[in-house]
Design an enzyme around this catalytic site. Sequence first.
Site, PDB file in Angstrom:
ATOM      1  N   SER A 278       0.808  -1.207   0.000  1.00 39.67           N
ATOM      2  CA  SER A 278       0.000   0.000   0.000  1.00 39.67           C
ATOM      3  C   SER A 278       0.853   1.273   0.000  1.00 39.67           C
ATOM      4  O   SER A 278       1.538   1.549  -0.975  1.00 39.67           O
ATOM      5  CB  SER A 278      -0.960  -0.041   1.204  1.00 39.67           C
ATOM      6  N   ASP A 289      10.194   5.269 -10.077  1.00 40.81           N
ATOM      7  CA  ASP A 289       9.761   5.817 -11.369  1.00 40.81           C
ATOM      8  C   ASP A 289      10.405   7.168 -11.675  1.00 40.81           C
ATOM      9  O   ASP A 289      10.665   7.491 -12.841  1.00 40.81           O
ATOM     10  CB  ASP A 289       8.241   5.974 -11.389  1.00 40.81           C
ATOM     11  N   LYS A 303      -0.577  -4.264  -3.203  1.00 41.14           N
ATOM     12  CA  LYS A 303      -1.887  -3.720  -2.832  1.00 41.14           C
ATOM     13  C   LYS A 303      -2.008  -2.320  -3.425  1.00 41.14           C
ATOM     14  O   LYS A 303      -1.434  -1.364  -2.907  1.00 41.14           O
ATOM     15  CB  LYS A 303      -2.070  -3.652  -1.315  1.00 41.14           C
TER      16      LYS A 303
END
Length: 513
Positions: A278, A289, A303
Amino acid sequence: MLLLTIGAQAQQKRINGFGPAGKLQMAEMAVTNLYVDTVDENKLVEDAIRGMLEKLDPHSTYSTAKEVKSMNESLEGNFEGIGVQFNMMEDTLVVIQTISNGPSEKVGIVAGDRIVSVNDTAIAGVKMSKEEIMKRLRGPKDSKVRLGIVRPGISDHLTFNVVRDKIPVYSIDASYMIRPGIGYIRIGNFGATTYEEFMTAMKKLQGQGMNRLIIDLQDNGGGYLQTAVMIVNEFLSEGDMIVYTEGRKAPRREYHADGHTKLFQGPVAVLINEYSASASEILSGAIQDQDRGIIVGRRSFGKGLVQRPLEFEDGSMIRLTIAHYYTPSGRCIQKPYTKGDQKDYAMDLDKRFKNGEFTNADSIHFSDSLKYYTLREHRTVYGGGGIMPDHFVPLDTTKYTRFHRQLSAKSYIINANLKYIDEHRKSLKKKYKTFDEYNKGFEVPQSLIDDIVKKAADGNVKPKDDDELQRTLPYLTAQLKALIARDLWDMTEYFQVMNETNDIVLKAVEVLQ
């Protein structure tokens, strides 16, 4: 007459076009009023809600008021109580530590004290559950509680009147300089106070000469999305995307760095494993990224669903999935699931282990359709379930033996540690004035190891052979040293010992060096 009335109502609802909600309400009314035996109406409704949610995704859940309160305490950053860390030795509550400047410390309660009564009700020697004891110790801020104490070395029973207060719950488990120039911060969860705790830890480490940073998210199951966003914000430039969410009824919402500050510009390593989920994946996905740092460890849980809390008047709550979240490159981190198949979803980590994913990176296969690219260096990353680290660290299955797992599961280690620290706390504190002295000079006595092995054998828990015993001893010894350090100081000292056995941490140190 009641049956006829309900039947008439049902017919009327059909005529008026009332749909599934009316049908559900009528079914509940019929069972409550007509069923042959007495039923608990509240439980009936709760079971119906759970039944609906179980047919959806694995993270849409219903929680009772009691469950909601317990769940929120760790995230809100405090609860109301007497301010002690304790453990149960046989059937007696032993104080491990008092919270600094907390209610118990203020009246003179110290580590090693036995709390034997609460408001003149005995809690020792009566086989009272830990949950029941905690219920008696906790209470509203400013309320008073009378504690009966037995203190080793003092024959008389002691009585302390404690005024309950707000007790802080910290989500930063540890922060210290793990090597010259390399700071280490372990985040246990993302709660309401995590950002402030993180900033305090960063300031402390920068004051100690930190120019490289390890953020440890191993076993961090998540928490508040906004908290993770606030922390990532400190590492990115203005306009950099952190995460975005989107659902069938929830329009796309993007979170971007505001560029108000660049807290730290040195190299960053983020540590994850199969239990990182999460909000942990939001942070690690954004760092990866945006090519702001490296990710070290094993593929995270996966998740990527956003839950909206819907509260009822009685304090209970539905947490309903309304959207997916996506990393800056567009990856959806949610792993695949079949609606209503909770068992298969729960067994996913077990399947990963059996497939060899924890021990061999080549066991993980992604299709080309799940291929994405980081935003600056255009490195290949994959979606479709969790964050895949830049540096894979296999699980060392030889270190965590079957014998050690049994010793842990049946509490032989924690009980032996509790007894040892209870008997030697004063002498250890006297001998080791600082943790550095302890870390360099203390060796776990062989008698403590022997005592654990003997008690386990008495309980029919034995190593398969001498080879398994020998493979168990190094990690067991480190664990005992860490537990003793925790009870003498705090969790930071615990992790300072244990991290020297943690392959993921050591790999991050190696890469940053």
